[in-house]
Each structure stands twice: as structure tokens, then as C-alpha cells.
Motif scaffolding. Structure first.
Motif, PDB file in Angstrom:
ATOM      1  N   LEU A 197      11.775   6.329  -1.692  1.00  0.00           N
ATOM      2  CA  LEU A 197      12.289   5.841  -0.412  1.00  0.00           C
ATOM      3  C   LEU A 197      12.807   4.418  -0.570  1.00  0.00           C
ATOM      4  O   LEU A 197      12.281   3.635  -1.362  1.00  0.00           O
ATOM      5  CB  LEU A 197      11.200   5.862   0.662  1.00  0.00           C
ATOM      6  N   SER A 198      13.819   4.082   0.196  1.00  0.00           N
ATOM      7  CA  SER A 198      14.381   2.725   0.137  1.00  0.00           C
ATOM      8  C   SER A 198      13.385   1.718   0.698  1.00  0.00           C
ATOM      9  O   SER A 198      12.479   2.069   1.463  1.00  0.00           O
ATOM     10  CB  SER A 198      15.681   2.671   0.955  1.00  0.00           C
ATOM     11  N   ASP A 199      13.577   0.470   0.330  1.00  0.00           N
ATOM     12  CA  ASP A 199      12.719  -0.607   0.835  1.00  0.00           C
ATOM     13  C   ASP A 199      12.766  -0.664   2.360  1.00  0.00           C
ATOM     14  O   ASP A 199      11.748  -0.875   3.012  1.00  0.00           O
ATOM     15  CB  ASP A 199      13.141  -1.961   0.255  1.00  0.00           C
ATOM     16  N   GLU A 200      13.939  -0.457   2.921  1.00  0.00           N
ATOM     17  CA  GLU A 200      14.113  -0.500   4.374  1.00  0.00           C
ATOM     18  C   GLU A 200      13.261   0.574   5.059  1.00  0.00           C
ATOM     19  O   GLU A 200      12.590   0.302   6.053  1.00  0.00           O
ATOM     20  CB  GLU A 200      15.587  -0.302   4.728  1.00  0.00           C
ATOM     21  N   VAL A 201      13.269   1.766   4.517  1.00  0.00           N
ATOM     22  CA  VAL A 201      12.501   2.866   5.111  1.00  0.00           C
ATOM     23  C   VAL A 201      11.004   2.605   4.966  1.00  0.00           C
ATOM     24  O   VAL A 201      10.228   2.803   5.912  1.00  0.00           O
ATOM     25  CB  VAL A 201      12.893   4.229   4.491  1.00  0.00           C
ATOM     26  N   VAL A 202      10.585   2.143   3.798  1.00  0.00           N
ATOM     27  CA  VAL A 202       9.164   1.848   3.585  1.00  0.00           C
ATOM     28  C   VAL A 202       8.707   0.749   4.550  1.00  0.00           C
ATOM     29  O   VAL A 202       7.628   0.842   5.136  1.00  0.00           O
ATOM     30  CB  VAL A 202       8.877   1.477   2.114  1.00  0.00           C
ATOM     31  N   GLU A 203       9.533  -0.257   4.743  1.00  0.00           N
ATOM     32  CA  GLU A 203       9.182  -1.324   5.687  1.00  0.00           C
ATOM     33  C   GLU A 203       9.065  -0.784   7.114  1.00  0.00           C
ATOM     34  O   GLU A 203       8.157  -1.161   7.855  1.00  0.00           O
ATOM     35  CB  GLU A 203      10.214  -2.452   5.617  1.00  0.00           C
ATOM     36  N   ARG A 204       9.969   0.120   7.494  1.00  0.00           N
ATOM     37  CA  ARG A 204       9.912   0.720   8.830  1.00  0.00           C
ATOM     38  C   ARG A 204       8.650   1.575   8.977  1.00  0.00           C
ATOM     39  O   ARG A 204       7.961   1.513   9.994  1.00  0.00           O
ATOM     40  CB  ARG A 204      11.159   1.572   9.070  1.00  0.00           C
ATOM     41  N   LEU A 205       8.315   2.349   7.946  1.00  0.00           N
ATOM     42  CA  LEU A 205       7.102   3.174   7.997  1.00  0.00           C
ATOM     43  C   LEU A 205       5.849   2.308   8.067  1.00  0.00           C
ATOM     44  O   LEU A 205       4.895   2.646   8.759  1.00  0.00           O
ATOM     45  CB  LEU A 205       7.037   4.098   6.779  1.00  0.00           C
ATOM     46  N   ALA A 206       5.873   1.177   7.358  1.00  0.00           N
ATOM     47  CA  ALA A 206       4.714   0.276   7.366  1.00  0.00           C
ATOM     48  C   ALA A 206       4.422  -0.236   8.772  1.00  0.00           C
ATOM     49  O   ALA A 206       3.270  -0.530   9.110  1.00  0.00           O
ATOM     50  CB  ALA A 206       4.935  -0.885   6.408  1.00  0.00           C
ATOM     51  N   LYS A 207       5.449  -0.322   9.593  1.00  0.00           N
ATOM     52  CA  LYS A 207       5.266  -0.798  10.971  1.00  0.00           C
ATOM     53  C   LYS A 207       4.772   0.301  11.910  1.00  0.00           C
ATOM     54  O   LYS A 207       4.212   0.006  12.958  1.00  0.00           O
ATOM     55  CB  LYS A 207       6.580  -1.366  11.506  1.00  0.00           C
ATOM     56  N   VAL A 251       0.847  -1.202   0.000  1.00  0.00           N
ATOM     57  CA  VAL A 251       0.000   0.000   0.000  1.00  0.00           C
ATOM     58  C   VAL A 251       0.879   1.247   0.000  1.00  0.00           C
ATOM     59  O   VAL A 251       0.642   2.188  -0.765  1.00  0.00           O
ATOM     60  CB  VAL A 251      -0.969  -0.001   1.208  1.00  0.00           C
ATOM     61  N   LEU A 252       1.906   1.273   0.841  1.00  0.00           N
ATOM     62  CA  LEU A 252       2.797   2.444   0.895  1.00  0.00           C
ATOM     63  C   LEU A 252       3.511   2.668  -0.423  1.00  0.00           C
ATOM     64  O   LEU A 252       3.714   3.811  -0.835  1.00  0.00           O
ATOM     65  CB  LEU A 252       3.818   2.297   2.022  1.00  0.00           C
ATOM     66  N   LYS A 286      17.787  11.944   5.142  1.00  0.00           N
ATOM     67  CA  LYS A 286      17.595  11.870   3.686  1.00  0.00           C
ATOM     68  C   LYS A 286      16.162  11.464   3.348  1.00  0.00           C
ATOM     69  O   LYS A 286      15.521  12.068   2.483  1.00  0.00           O
ATOM     70  CB  LYS A 286      18.584  10.892   3.066  1.00  0.00           C
ATOM     71  N   SER A 287      15.640  10.443   4.014  1.00  0.00           N
ATOM     72  CA  SER A 287      14.263   9.991   3.746  1.00  0.00           C
ATOM     73  C   SER A 287      13.257  11.052   4.160  1.00  0.00           C
ATOM     74  O   SER A 287      12.263  11.275   3.464  1.00  0.00           O
ATOM     75  CB  SER A 287      13.990   8.678   4.478  1.00  0.00           C
ATOM     76  N   TYR A 288      13.511  11.706   5.270  1.00  0.00           N
ATOM     77  CA  TYR A 288      12.654  12.810   5.710  1.00  0.00           C
ATOM     78  C   TYR A 288      12.607  13.895   4.626  1.00  0.00           C
ATOM     79  O   TYR A 288      11.531  14.360   4.245  1.00  0.00           O
ATOM     80  CB  TYR A 288      13.184  13.386   7.026  1.00  0.00           C
TER      81      TYR A 288
END
Length: 177
Positions: A31-41, A21-22, A136-138
Motif C-alpha cells: 500500500l502507498s504511504d498515503e493509504v497507510v497514513e489514512r488507515l492509521a487515522k 505499526v501498520l 486499487k488499495s482495497y
């Protein structure tokens, strides 16, 4: 199946939002996969029912923005004479409430659900945590917000130019008669 918890007129969904969804939301583009996974949580979805008012023009203390996952949202604004006018209808992928998070001003419009809607809620706490952990992601998210605001301003400029041209044309035609 999730059990909703009442949050004002919105109901908070218990489970986390999915990475898929994100990935579909432009706000999180690049955004990197790692950041998207962290945001999903950490990010949560809320559900709004038809007629629910998410916030009103002039509300203070805005601490969150929303992204439409599914459903339909209306944005309206009061004129100086007090007339409320629909400014936009938002659908999947559109965000709202971001201006108050950025400029720390009162809400600039009233927002209500036109249909049963699922919304992603992004709080100032979510953004602050991202700022502290991954600048950077921010910055990418803030840049994506700026791009969306710029796109909306370009559309509004075009509408305002058309409106002004029509008013002037009407005024000039009346004076010639």
C-alpha cells in the motif's frame, strides 16, 4: 496514555494506530504511504486480556477481522462429536476473522486470548470506505488476505495428508496382524 473504552470483553484504545505499526503488518503490504497514513487515522486497536473470548464458532453477523499486534491468540474448533481442539496459536502479524468478513458466514472457530494482547480491528465499514475511495488499495488488501488464506490451506493440506497416511498405515498394519 490512552483510556480504554469497554467494547464487549475487549477494550478499545482511544488513540489511532501508528503508521510504523501498520507498515509491519503483511496485510497492508504494497500500500502507498498515503493509504497507510489514512488507515492509521481510521483503524483502532483493541486490548484483550488472557481468557477473553473474541468470538465463538457459529457466531453470526461478523463485521470485523483482527490482526495481532502483540500477544498470543488461540484458535480452536469443535469436532462433530463436540470436542474442542486447538487449531492454531497466532502471534504478531497474524490475522483472524477474515473468513467471515469475506464469505458472510458464521464464525468458523472460537478465538480466545492466551496472553494480554493488542489487536488491530478492521471492520467491514473500514473496508467499504476503502473500496469506495481507493479500489486499487482495497484489492491489494483482499489479495493479501487471499494469500494468507492460501498459505494456511497449504499447511492444512500437508497436515491432512500426513494424518490420512498415518491412519491408513495404522489400519493396514492392524489388518496384516
Amino acid at each position: 496514555m490512552t483510556t480504554p473504552v469497554k467494547l464487549g470483553t475487549l477494550s478499545l484504545q482511544d488513540g489511532p494506530i501508528s503508521v510504523d505499526v501498520l507498515r509491519e503488518i503483511g496485510l497492508f503490504g504494497a500500500l502507498s504511504d498515503e493509504v497507510v497514513e489514512r488507515l492509521a487515522k481510521t483503524l483502532r486497536a483493541v486490548r484483550a486480556m488472557p481468557g477473553d473470548i473474541l468470538f465463538r464458532e457459529g457466531d453470526l453477523g461478523a463485521r470485523e477481522m483482527y490482526v495481532v499486534i502483540d500477544g498470543e491468540i488461540e484458535v480452536s474448533k469443535r469436532s462433530r462429536r463436540g470436542r474442542e481442539t486447538r487449531m492454531a496459536i497466532l502471534g504478531p502479524g497474524d490475522c483472524f476473522g477474515e473468513m467471515s468478513m469475506i464469505d458472510m458466514q458464521a464464525r468458523s472457530a472460537t478465538v480466545r486470548a492466551l496472553a494480554s494482547s493488542r489487536l488491530l480491528m478492521v471492520t467491514s465499514e473500514n473496508m467499504d470506505a476503502l473500496y469506495r475511495s481507493d479500489l486499487k488499495s482495497y484489492a491489494l488488501i483482499v489479495l493479501n488476505i487471499a494469500r494468507d488464506i492460501s498459505r494456511r490451506l497449504r499447511v492444512t493440506d500437508g497436515l491432512l495428508a500426513d494424518f490420512a497416511a498415518n491412519v491408513i498405515e495404522e489400519y493396514v498394519d492392524r489388518r496384516r496382524r
